[in-house]
Design an enzyme around this catalytic site. Structure first.
Site, PDB file in Angstrom:
ATOM      1  N   THR A   1    -103.164  -7.852  36.788  1.00 25.59           N
ATOM      2  CA  THR A   1    -103.931  -8.387  37.919  1.00 25.59           C
ATOM      3  C   THR A   1    -103.042  -8.738  39.096  1.00 25.59           C
ATOM      4  O   THR A   1    -103.378  -8.475  40.251  1.00 25.59           O
ATOM      5  CB  THR A   1    -104.727  -9.633  37.484  1.00 25.59           C
ATOM      6  OG1 THR A   1    -105.692  -9.247  36.500  1.00 25.59           O
ATOM      7  CG2 THR A   1    -105.441 -10.277  38.659  1.00 25.59           C
TER       8      THR A   1
ATOM      9  N   HIS B   1    -112.858 -10.096  31.074  1.00 25.95           N
ATOM     10  CA  HIS B   1    -111.428 -10.131  30.740  1.00 25.95           C
ATOM     11  C   HIS B   1    -111.269 -10.061  29.226  1.00 25.95           C
ATOM     12  O   HIS B   1    -112.043 -10.663  28.485  1.00 25.95           O
ATOM     13  CB  HIS B   1    -110.806 -11.422  31.283  1.00 25.95           C
ATOM     14  CG  HIS B   1    -109.312 -11.428  31.309  1.00 25.95           C
ATOM     15  ND1 HIS B   1    -108.536 -11.377  30.169  1.00 25.95           N
ATOM     16  CD2 HIS B   1    -108.428 -11.476  32.344  1.00 25.95           C
ATOM     17  CE1 HIS B   1    -107.260 -11.404  30.489  1.00 25.95           C
ATOM     18  NE2 HIS B   1    -107.169 -11.450  31.808  1.00 25.95           N
TER      19      HIS B   1
ATOM     20  N   GLU C   1    -112.790  -7.794  37.528  1.00 24.21           N
ATOM     21  CA  GLU C   1    -111.779  -7.918  36.482  1.00 24.21           C
ATOM     22  C   GLU C   1    -111.926  -6.831  35.409  1.00 24.21           C
ATOM     23  O   GLU C   1    -113.007  -6.627  34.853  1.00 24.21           O
ATOM     24  CB  GLU C   1    -111.874  -9.304  35.829  1.00 24.21           C
ATOM     25  CG  GLU C   1    -110.984  -9.512  34.632  1.00 24.21           C
ATOM     26  CD  GLU C   1    -109.500  -9.407  34.971  1.00 24.21           C
ATOM     27  OE1 GLU C   1    -108.758  -8.812  34.168  1.00 24.21           O
ATOM     28  OE2 GLU C   1    -109.094  -9.907  36.032  1.00 24.21           O
TER      29      GLU C   1
ATOM     30  N   HIS D   1    -107.627  -3.199  37.074  1.00 20.31           N
ATOM     31  CA  HIS D   1    -106.814  -2.452  36.096  1.00 20.31           C
ATOM     32  C   HIS D   1    -107.709  -2.057  34.919  1.00 20.31           C
ATOM     33  O   HIS D   1    -108.895  -2.382  34.886  1.00 20.31           O
ATOM     34  CB  HIS D   1    -105.609  -3.276  35.616  1.00 20.31           C
ATOM     35  CG  HIS D   1    -105.962  -4.620  35.052  1.00 20.31           C
ATOM     36  ND1 HIS D   1    -106.546  -4.794  33.822  1.00 20.31           N
ATOM     37  CD2 HIS D   1    -105.831  -5.877  35.577  1.00 20.31           C
ATOM     38  CE1 HIS D   1    -106.732  -6.082  33.593  1.00 20.31           C
ATOM     39  NE2 HIS D   1    -106.329  -6.763  34.639  1.00 20.31           N
TER      40      HIS D   1
END
Length: 690
Positions: free
Chosen positions: A308, A424, A264, A484
């Site tokens: 995501t 995150h 993530e 990302h």
């Protein structure tokens, strides 16, 4: 005593007026809706602002709908209010029933597309419906009785049109105010629309229904206009832009298990990066440089608003996300796909996704069925305690350990995707898990990023140690990738400090979009591959390594290991990177040096050709998704996915897994004589030591 009687009479007089009845209906509607929010749904309202919006959000739409009746006279006005209440009660009841089975709200696409909503329910309605659900109809019954027995009398006097209009205006003012507050707290609430729970939590059931109706109508209009011949231009483009499999690698890892490790918000610059002389990600660094790992140092994320979900769409379908919103949310339920899970399922693989968040986020509950995932182990499958979660779900160390329990039960070969969460935004980590110094850029968003990345690295290391110890690693390929960016372009001063630069420009920001992509396989010779590519290229790369031909598939990516790939990396906004040029923000840079140039005629010609290629592939990919064109595409040997065959509820998933193991005997546990391997999983997660 007389004053009390007077108050009662005044109250009765008010209820016997049109406005009084309107307010009574509105209040009862609000009460049952809020009751449903608290008892029937899990909306996860956090903080005073979200709790406030949850309390008030039934009112604006309620005022608008019940207010329609104020424009009519006498008895009709009252019965219209009751009819409006009944319709909303049916909608609320239907969503309660559906939510209990799927942890998500009904969409008009599901109602229209399935023909019969019950086909989507894994159990009979009699088992799903609870007696308490019918409380949503109680106010309708009470109001009918009050009118029938004339306890409340119908006010036959005409209600002034200007007053009725004022009520309508009030409803729109409240809606606008509610949306403004909600969008300030959750930017892009409707444009990104990543979770139906969020729309209901912030705006309300009726606003969600209106928004979903608009979305469904827009999708249906586009889909209805599409025809099989629309595929011709897509197929023609792919025919002329196909990269052949590299014979050196094709089938090199045939029959192996596949792990997709979703890192993530993990960016490439973290690899080998140090803070105060310490490696941020020592385990991933070791994996990246491993003797059996092919790592790509010019690999870019290509996501837009879907973030995501865009990464997942590209990774498993080789289709780009959309320029606005999330393709998984908007089209994941009804569209036809020919995705990695379905392809591998039909080549004998067990397919499973694992994620420590609610199944509705990014519409995974529905999209994964369309993609052909046999199992989806979401947060409902994992033991939860307040200390186990942070931010968006389970902490990574706990998630990996719990996921291992299901991995050992999967019939082999399997395809398993594990989606991490702790790294995150906003990069929150409790002190007992902080074992790494934050950076000192002075940006409070950026500085803790390395701490959560380090925690993710520790969790990854523990998981890899487990796979190696139990012998599963030698029979698997492990694909690890960053989905990302973690630090957005809004943090330029901090980014400059991280990159040890005085300032940064558009070129630096484009290169900052690199994310790691690594493939481990026991039969692979490790190296750092300098090929330029992105997430769109992952699926054909994996299929070729497994020895699966994809000549007739509709995939916009090219095998990263192919010797004749074009190496044009398209970004969703139309910018692009090639080994020669980086085109971003209207400027052109030499990719190798970062020098900004004014292209000469020869360079202009090449850049324009590359730009045309990028524009074409983006528009054709959009055409496939918006028109649901894969429903017209016949793929040899591929059976179209039947969504009704999948049920991700824990009771159904665990029962299916048990039944398959009793018949197939290929799982890790079976190979271990039926004994669990969890004793071999070692973690230093402090929460599990208590």
């Amino acid at each position: 005593m007389s004053s009390h009687i007077k108050k009662v009479k005044n109250g009765n007089r008010f209820l016997n007026s049109r406005l009084g009845f309107f307010i009574l209906v509105l209040f009862l509607f609000w009460a049952k809706t809020y009751f449903a929010y608290q008892v029937e749904f899990t909306l996860g309202a956090k903080g005073a602002l979200q709790q406030f919006l949850l309390v008030v959000n039934p009112l604006p739409a309620g005022i608008l709908l019940f207010g329609i009746a104020l424009y009519f006279r006498g008895r009709l006005s009252y019965w219209l209010m009751l009819l409006m209440d009944l319709i909303q009660s049916i909608w609320l009841f239907a969503n309660i029933v559906y939510y209990r089975e799927f942890s998500d709200f009904l969409t008009f696409g599901i109602i229209k597309g399935s023909g019969d909503v019950q086909n989507n329910l894994g159990k009979s309605l009699a088992e799903i419906i609870h007696p308490i659900d019918f409380i949503v109809f109680l106010d309708v019954i009470v109001l009918i009785l009050l009118l029938s027995f004339k306890i409340i009398k119908i006010d036959k006097r005409p209600y002034k049109i200007r007053n009725a209009f004022a009520v309508t205006v009030l409803s729109f003012v409240l809606m606008f105010g509610e949306y403004s507050i909600a969008n300030a707290d959750r930017s892009g609430l409707l444009t990104r629309s990543f979770d139906n729970n969020y729309i209901v939590k912030y705006l309300g059931m009726n606003e969600y229904a209106a928004f979903n109706a608009y979305q469904t109508q827009k999708e249906s209009r586009t889909r209805s206009k599409a025809k099989a011949s629309d595929l011709d231009s897509v197929l023609n483009y792919l025919k002329h832009n196909q990269a052949n499999a590299n014979v050196k690698y094709f089938g090199k890892e045939k029959g192996k298990n596949v792990f997709i490790i979703h890192l993530e918000s993990f960016q490439q610059f973290l690899i080998d990066y140090k803070v105060d002389g310490k490696e941020v990600t020592p385990n991933l660094n070791k994996f990246y440089h491993g003797k059996h790992t092919i790592s790509f140092d010019n690999f870019y994320h290509q996501v837009a608003q879907g973030k995501t979900s865009d990464a997942e769409m590209m990774l498993e379908n080789s289709l780009f996300g959309l320029p606005q919103g999330s393709a998984m949310v908007t089209y994941g339920t009804q569209n036809t796909f020919q995705a990695a899970p379905a392809i591998l399922d039909q080549h004998g693989y067990t397919t499973a996704a694992m994620h420590g968040d609610v199944p509705s986020f990014w519409n995974r509950e529905n999209t994964y069925k369309s993609w052909g995932y046999q199992y989806f182990f979401d947060s409902n499958y994992f033991k939860e305690k307040p200390s186990y979660s942070v931010g968006y779900g389970l902490k990574d160390k706990i998630f990996f350990k719990d996921a291992a329990n299901y991995i050992q039960q999967l019939p082999q070969p399997f395809y398993a995707k594990l989606i991490t969460l702790t790294n995150h935004y906003p990069y929150i980590l409790d002190k007992q898990n902080q074992s790494f110094p934050a950076t000192k850029t002075g940006d409070n968003t950026v500085d803790p990023y390395v701490q959560t990345a380090h925690y993710l690295d520790q969790a990854f290391g523990e998981f890899m140690n487990y796979l190696n110890k139990i012998g599963l690693l030698k029979n698997s390929i492990v694909v690890a990738y960053g989905d990302h960016y973690g630090i957005s372009n809004n943090h330029r001063p901090a980014i400059a400090q991280l990159l040890n630069k005085k300032s940064i420009n558009s070129y630096d920001l484009a290169q900052f979009q690199k994310v790691p992509f690594m493939i481990y396989g026991n039969n692979l010779k490790g190296k750092i591959d300098h090929t330029y590519g992105g997430e769109i290229d992952v699926l054909p790369t994996i299929l070729h390594l497994l020895g699966i031909k994809d000549n007739n598939t509709i995939q916009f990516g090219q095998d990263l290991l192919s010797t004749n790939r074009n190496q044009i990396v398209a970004f969703r906004d139309g910018d692009f990177v090639t080994p020669e040029y980086t085109v971003t923000g209207g400027n052109v840079y030499l990719t190798k040096t970062g020098e900004k140039i004014t292209p000469n005629s020869e360079q202009k010609k090449q850049i324009q050709a590359d730009q045309n290629h990028v524009n074409t592939e983006l528009s054709l990919s959009d055409r496939v998704i918006l028109g649901d064109l894969l429903r017209f595409h016949h793929l040899d040997g591929f059976k179209t996915v039947d969504r009704s065959q999948y049920n991700y509820k824990p009771s159904a998933g665990l029962s299916s897994l048990k039944e398959r193991n009793e018949n197939e005997h290929t799982s890790l546990m079976d190979k271990n004589g039926g004994k669990s391997t969890m004793g071999d999983y070692k973690t230093d997660a402090p929460e599990l030591k208590k």
